[in-house]
Design a protein around this motif. Structure first.
Motif, mmCIF file in Angstrom:
data_model
loop_
_atom_site.group_PDB
_atom_site.id
_atom_site.type_symbol
_atom_site.label_atom_id
_atom_site.label_comp_id
_atom_site.label_asym_id
_atom_site.label_seq_id
_atom_site.Cartn_x
_atom_site.Cartn_y
_atom_site.Cartn_z
ATOM 1 N N TRP A 5 0.833 -1.218 0.000
ATOM 2 C CA TRP A 5 0.000 0.000 0.000
ATOM 3 C C TRP A 5 0.860 1.256 0.000
ATOM 4 O O TRP A 5 0.504 2.255 -0.635
ATOM 5 N N GLN A 6 2.024 1.188 0.678
ATOM 6 C CA GLN A 6 2.848 2.402 0.731
ATOM 7 C C GLN A 6 3.464 2.725 -0.631
ATOM 8 O O GLN A 6 3.571 3.895 -1.016
ATOM 9 N N ALA A 7 3.844 1.685 -1.380
ATOM 10 C CA ALA A 7 4.442 1.933 -2.708
ATOM 11 C C ALA A 7 3.425 2.628 -3.609
ATOM 12 O O ALA A 7 3.753 3.587 -4.323
ATOM 13 N N LEU A 8 2.165 2.167 -3.559
ATOM 14 C CA LEU A 8 1.154 2.784 -4.435
ATOM 15 C C LEU A 8 0.732 4.150 -3.918
ATOM 16 O O LEU A 8 0.396 5.037 -4.713
ATOM 17 N N ALA A 9 0.790 4.351 -2.601
ATOM 18 C CA ALA A 9 0.511 5.691 -2.063
ATOM 19 C C ALA A 9 1.593 6.654 -2.551
ATOM 20 O O ALA A 9 1.300 7.774 -3.004
ATOM 21 N N ASP A 10 2.848 6.217 -2.500
ATOM 22 C CA ASP A 10 3.951 7.076 -2.965
ATOM 23 C C ASP A 10 3.834 7.344 -4.460
ATOM 24 O O ASP A 10 4.079 8.457 -4.931
ATOM 25 N N GLU A 11 3.454 6.301 -5.219
ATOM 26 C CA GLU A 11 3.307 6.478 -6.665
ATOM 27 C C GLU A 11 2.189 7.489 -6.965
ATOM 28 O O GLU A 11 2.334 8.363 -7.820
ATOM 29 N N PHE A 12 1.089 7.360 -6.224
ATOM 30 C CA PHE A 12 -0.015 8.300 -6.400
ATOM 31 C C PHE A 12 0.461 9.726 -6.096
ATOM 32 O O PHE A 12 0.195 10.664 -6.861
ATOM 33 N N ASP A 13 1.179 9.899 -4.981
ATOM 34 C CA ASP A 13 1.635 11.247 -4.597
ATOM 35 C C ASP A 13 2.576 11.813 -5.660
ATOM 36 O O ASP A 13 2.519 13.013 -5.971
ATOM 37 N N ALA A 14 3.428 10.955 -6.226
ATOM 38 C CA ALA A 14 4.372 11.425 -7.255
ATOM 39 C C ALA A 14 3.622 11.811 -8.535
ATOM 40 O O ALA A 14 3.898 12.858 -9.139
#
Ligand SMILES: Cc1cc2nc3c(=O)[nH]c(=O)nc-3n(C[C@H](O)[C@H](O)[C@H](O)COP(=O)(O)OP(=O)(O)OC[C@H]3O[C@@H](n4cnc5c(N)ncnc54)[C@H](O)[C@@H]3O)c2cc1C
Length: 393
Positions: free
Chosen positions: A296-305
């Motif tokens: 979930w954190q990888a996709l949260a970071d991808e979304f933020d980027a």
């Protein structure tokens, strides 16, 4: 409301949320679950520190939290009380829809300030009798009458609607529109009547208080969020839902594994110098827990980027991103109950008992809701059709 100064940064909010989890949510969680009642104490405590406006920009009185930061706040609360974590996540999803699709509207600009000042709680009604769990289709329609609208909907499930200050409701754009031409409408408490049509005596997530409701409402046409719900869903509702739900399911699993770890350490202390057999199982489960968190954190970071890039939002409309969201939702909702199950096997009878400090009954039952909350089968069917045409470059 007894209001102490709002936390203004994510770090302050996280410290406050962890304190609320321990001192408020955990204290009331068993009663919330037993009586299937709204976790009022926890939501009040979150309001006092300003957590309900965390997603909003600082200029609107919020803390400007990123997706990852919002996920961490939801996870911190859900470890202590899954229902409270779910209420917070669902509220953040609605605030995000307003923030990302209403920003150009003077009405919603002003409403965002109101959310921060009054710490308003927002709920959601996408479900409807007759649409069978398909959020992208509505039977009801918003009817414009001059500067006002009328919107009536028969919802199958509406979490904490009776406790919310406003509800975002999906509906057809007008009475001539097809079922999939939807808009999102903000309906305020003072302009609606809710008649409860079903009960909410469920296995888990009992404190979300999510029975069916017959909604009758009116309001100013300015309360119709600009644009189509189709774009709003892809750009905002789906990513915020699937990432924040995954974060809070991880929070539930994390607390279960922490209890298992406590149990294994107690066992080890009984026989100094030896490693209990359950420690190997703990090592296995902590690996699975780490994988879930990284997911979930990888996709949260991808979304933020993506969101930080000029024109980045276009990427959120693509099949590649939609598939990632579907995969995250289905995998985390399947893994969370498995992790709680493995923690139960490690602890044994003390986790099986309802009245033990190591009880995992509520964790288990709450985690089971994930695969039903937008059915995983329905999501898998959508992914299957996307994979027929999607080529991963
Ligand atoms: C804790 C919780 C809180 C909720 N809060 C809200 C809320 O606040 N607001 C709101 O509007 N809704 C809410 N919901 C409702 C939720 O969003 C879904 O609408 C609802 O859970 C779907 O109900 P269903 O199982 O009848 O749906 P369906 O999607 O119709 O699924 C029914 C069955 O059909 C099967 N199925 C469906 N499609 C397919 C397919 N394509 N292929 C194979 N099988 C398929 C599924 O396996 C399932 O068993 C909440 C649900 C939960 C669990």
């Amino acid at each position: 409301m007894d209001r102490s100064p709002h936390a203004t940064t994510f770090d302050e909010l996280l410290v406050a949320a962890r304190g609320i989890a321990k001192e408020v949510a955990a204290v009331h969680a068993a009663d919330v679950d037993a009586r299937a009642r709204f976790p009022q104490e926890t939501i009040d405590a979150l309001k006092r520190v300003g957590a309900l406006s965390a997603p909003l920009p600082k200029a609107c009185g919020g803390a400007g939290c990123t997706m990852r930061e919002l996920g961490m706040l939801c996870a911190a609360i859900s470890g202590a009380c899954g229902s409270s974590g779910m209420v917070l996540a669902m509220h953040y999803i609605q605030v995000a829809c307003i923030m990302r699709h209403g920003a150009e509207s003077p009405y919603f600009q002003s409403y965002m300030h109101e959310i921060s000042e009054k710490q308003l709680l927002l709920a959601s009604i996408t479900s409807e009798v007759g649409t069978f769990g398909d959020t992208r289709s509505s039977i009801c329609a918003v009817e414009r009458r001059g500067e006002r609208f009328v919107l009536n909907k028969d919802a199958t499930t509406g979490s904490y609607c009776a406790h919310a200050d406003a509800i975002l409701v999906t509906c057809r754009r007008d009475s001539d529109a097809p079922r999939n031409d939807q808009v999102l409408v903000l309906v305020k408490k003072e302009d609606m009547s809710l008649v409860q049509t079903t009960t909410w005596d469920t296995m888990g997530m009992r404190g979300t208080c999510s029975p069916g409701f017959r909604l009758e409402s009116t309001g100013s046409i300015e309360q119709i969020i600009p644009g189509s719900f189709s774009d709003g869903a892809s750009l905002s509702m789906v990513p915020y839902s699937h990432i924040l739900w995954s974060a809070l399911w991880w929070g539930i699993a994390d607390d279960a594994v922490a209890k298992a770890a406590r149990h294994v350490r107690n066992e080890a202390r009984k026989n100094p110098g030896t490693v209990p057999p359950s420690a190997t199982r703990l090592a296995e489960v902590s690996l699975q827990l780490q994988t879930m968190r990284l997911g979930w954190q990888a996709l949260a970071d991808e979304f933020d980027a993506i969101d930080a890039r000029p024109h980045g939002r276009q990427d959120l409309l693509g099949l590649g991103w939609a598939l990632k969201m579907n995969n995250l939702k289905t995998s985390s909702s399947e893994v969370a109950p498995q992790l709680v199950h493995r923690a139960l096997q490690i602890i044994g009878i003390m986790a099986f008992k309802n009245d033990s400090p190591l009880s995992l009954s509520r964790h288990y039952r709450d985690a089971l809701s994930g695969s039903l909350m937008i059915s995983n089968d329905r999501i898998a069917a959508k992914s299957a059709s996307m994979l027929m045409v999607f080529k991963d470059d």
